[in-house]
Design a protein around this motif. Structure first.
Motif, PDB file in Angstrom:
ATOM      1  N   PRO A 163      49.885  30.580  43.250  1.00 59.45           N
ATOM      2  CA  PRO A 163      48.497  31.031  43.421  1.00 59.45           C
ATOM      3  C   PRO A 163      47.656  30.801  42.176  1.00 59.45           C
ATOM      4  O   PRO A 163      48.156  30.754  41.055  1.00 59.45           O
ATOM      5  CB  PRO A 163      48.640  32.525  43.737  1.00 59.45           C
ATOM      6  N   LEU A 164      46.353  30.685  42.397  1.00 63.21           N
ATOM      7  CA  LEU A 164      45.397  30.348  41.351  1.00 63.21           C
ATOM      8  C   LEU A 164      44.371  31.455  41.160  1.00 63.21           C
ATOM      9  O   LEU A 164      44.084  32.227  42.078  1.00 63.21           O
ATOM     10  CB  LEU A 164      44.632  29.070  41.709  1.00 63.21           C
ATOM     11  N   PHE A 165      43.776  31.463  39.978  1.00 58.74           N
ATOM     12  CA  PHE A 165      42.611  32.292  39.706  1.00 58.74           C
ATOM     13  C   PHE A 165      41.486  31.378  39.260  1.00 58.74           C
ATOM     14  O   PHE A 165      41.679  30.501  38.417  1.00 58.74           O
ATOM     15  CB  PHE A 165      42.912  33.302  38.602  1.00 58.74           C
ATOM     16  N   ASP A 190      44.826  32.777  46.669  1.00 50.95           N
ATOM     17  CA  ASP A 190      44.088  32.551  45.434  1.00 50.95           C
ATOM     18  C   ASP A 190      42.984  33.596  45.287  1.00 50.95           C
ATOM     19  O   ASP A 190      42.565  34.212  46.267  1.00 50.95           O
ATOM     20  CB  ASP A 190      43.475  31.148  45.425  1.00 50.95           C
ATOM     21  N   ARG A 191      42.513  33.785  44.070  1.00 52.90           N
ATOM     22  CA  ARG A 191      41.473  34.768  43.815  1.00 52.90           C
ATOM     23  C   ARG A 191      40.363  34.156  42.978  1.00 52.90           C
ATOM     24  O   ARG A 191      40.603  33.312  42.114  1.00 52.90           O
ATOM     25  CB  ARG A 191      42.052  35.993  43.091  1.00 52.90           C
ATOM     26  N   ARG A 233      44.635  38.933  35.550  1.00 53.51           N
ATOM     27  CA  ARG A 233      45.640  39.772  36.208  1.00 53.51           C
ATOM     28  C   ARG A 233      44.922  40.653  37.206  1.00 53.51           C
ATOM     29  O   ARG A 233      43.954  41.349  36.862  1.00 53.51           O
ATOM     30  CB  ARG A 233      46.397  40.627  35.193  1.00 53.51           C
ATOM     31  N   THR A 236      49.666  41.122  39.986  1.00 50.87           N
ATOM     32  CA  THR A 236      49.791  39.666  39.946  1.00 50.87           C
ATOM     33  C   THR A 236      49.179  39.095  38.672  1.00 50.87           C
ATOM     34  O   THR A 236      48.012  39.327  38.378  1.00 50.87           O
ATOM     35  CB  THR A 236      49.116  39.012  41.172  1.00 50.87           C
ATOM     36  N   ARG A 237      49.992  38.351  37.941  1.00 47.46           N
ATOM     37  CA  ARG A 237      49.501  37.574  36.803  1.00 47.46           C
ATOM     38  C   ARG A 237      49.299  36.133  37.263  1.00 47.46           C
ATOM     39  O   ARG A 237      50.182  35.568  37.909  1.00 47.46           O
ATOM     40  CB  ARG A 237      50.503  37.605  35.650  1.00 47.46           C
ATOM     41  N   TYR A 238      48.176  35.560  36.916  1.00 47.58           N
ATOM     42  CA  TYR A 238      47.863  34.198  37.333  1.00 47.58           C
ATOM     43  C   TYR A 238      48.054  33.269  36.131  1.00 47.58           C
ATOM     44  O   TYR A 238      47.308  33.340  35.155  1.00 47.58           O
ATOM     45  CB  TYR A 238      46.445  34.111  37.881  1.00 47.58           C
ATOM     46  N   ASN A 239      49.051  32.418  36.240  1.00 44.98           N
ATOM     47  CA  ASN A 239      49.355  31.494  35.151  1.00 44.98           C
ATOM     48  C   ASN A 239      48.620  30.166  35.297  1.00 44.98           C
ATOM     49  O   ASN A 239      48.642  29.342  34.388  1.00 44.98           O
ATOM     50  CB  ASN A 239      50.862  31.233  35.095  1.00 44.98           C
ATOM     51  N   GLY A 283      44.939  28.089  36.915  1.00 41.15           N
ATOM     52  CA  GLY A 283      43.606  28.310  37.452  1.00 41.15           C
ATOM     53  C   GLY A 283      42.531  27.549  36.715  1.00 41.15           C
ATOM     54  O   GLY A 283      42.805  26.657  35.897  1.00 41.15           O
TER      55      GLY A 283
END
Length: 286
Positions: free
Chosen positions: A34-36, A111-112, A154, A158-161, A163
């Motif tokens: 997943p992405l941010f 994704d966020r 974050r 969930t931490r987004y590594n 994006g």
């Protein structure tokens, strides 16, 4: 701050920026994690090209209007035009998607997206546009301050590594805006070094950008590149003759994708024989 993007929505700079944005999204979503995405200067997210603001300038006719009329057979352009048509199916025949709408269109269910806009009226429109989308958090706040507050990303547990950060300021401060943007990028890279960062900038007199290029090359990113589209000669300080993207940590082959589409954009959107596009590495990938 007096800038309102509704006067300029769909112009040549928007076309170029949004084609590149979708290409970045597609490169990032090619992997399953997943992405941010952070859109620091999001505007209202959705525009009406038959509204008074857009009609007053007519800039969209030289941008999305030309591209829709000619529909060049190039993959990145086809991807972008499909997104514009999807927006119009959802919101009306004169709708034009801003960058937050395109992010929501291109990214996935897990994704966020955080979209920030400082102007109260624009921020209210932004919040309304995404009220039903739980992936999108719309904020009325300064975009540069949001980079400090929201990176590294974050949400809950969930931490987004992975994006993307899109920085698209109005440049009302003109060349001084580069100082603010470069400082924000340097700080953000210290906290989220693996993110992909894209800074949009206007081009008037291109030679005035040389200090910006030199300073951008020193940023602590794995790679630093620029992609630029000129629609006329870059010797007038009184008008926007083109625009560029500074991209940090560009995905693999992103430079080649843009290099392939820029000649078509210059030919389609150009207003003189001086129209041109180019990609340049300021720091080669490690």
């Amino acid at each position: 701050m007096n800038y309102r993007h509704a006067f300029h929505a769909g112009n040549h700079a928007d076309v170029f920026k949004h084609i590149a944005l979708l290409a970045l999204c597609d490169a990032l979503t090619a992997k399953p994690a997943p992405l941010f995405a952070l859109d620091t200067h999001a505007g209202r997210g959705l525009y009406a090209l038959d509204g008074n603001s857009a009609q007053r300038t007519g800039e969209a006719e030289g941008g999305i209007g030309r591209l829709l009329a000619e529909a060049p057979k190039q993959p990145l352009i086809g991807r972008y035009l499909a997104a514009v048509r999807a927006c119009r199916q959802a919101h009306g025949a004169a709708a034009y998607p801003g960058s937050p709408w395109l992010l929501a269109h291109a990214l996935r269910a897990d994704d966020r997206i955080a979209a920030c806009e400082l102007q109260p009226e624009e921020a209210a429109q932004l919040k309304h546009a995404f009220a039903g989308d739980e992936r999108v958090a719309a904020h009325q706040r300064d975009g540069y301050a949001a980079m400090k507050a929201l990176l590294p990303p974050r949400i809950g547990e969930t931490r987004y590594n992975r994006g993307l950060v899109l920085i698209d300021p109005s440049f009302e401060a003109q060349l001084a805006e580069f100082d603010t943007a470069l400082a924000a990028l340097r700080d953000a890279l210290g906290r989220w070094p693996q993110g992909v960062y894209a800074l949009w900038y206007p081009i008037k007199r291109r030679r005035a950008l040389q200090p910006f290029y030199r300073r951008a090359a020193t940023l602590p990113a794995k790679s630093v590149m620029t992609a630029e589209l000129l629609v006329r000669a870059d010797d007038s300080p009184l008008r926007m003759n083109g625009s560029g993207l500074l991209v940090l940590n560009a995905p693999w082959h992103f430079d080649q994708q843009l290099q392939a589409v820029l000649p078509t954009l210059a030919r389609t959107l150009g207003e003189s024989a001086d129209a041109a596009g180019a990609v340049q590495w300021l720091k080669q990938p490690e």
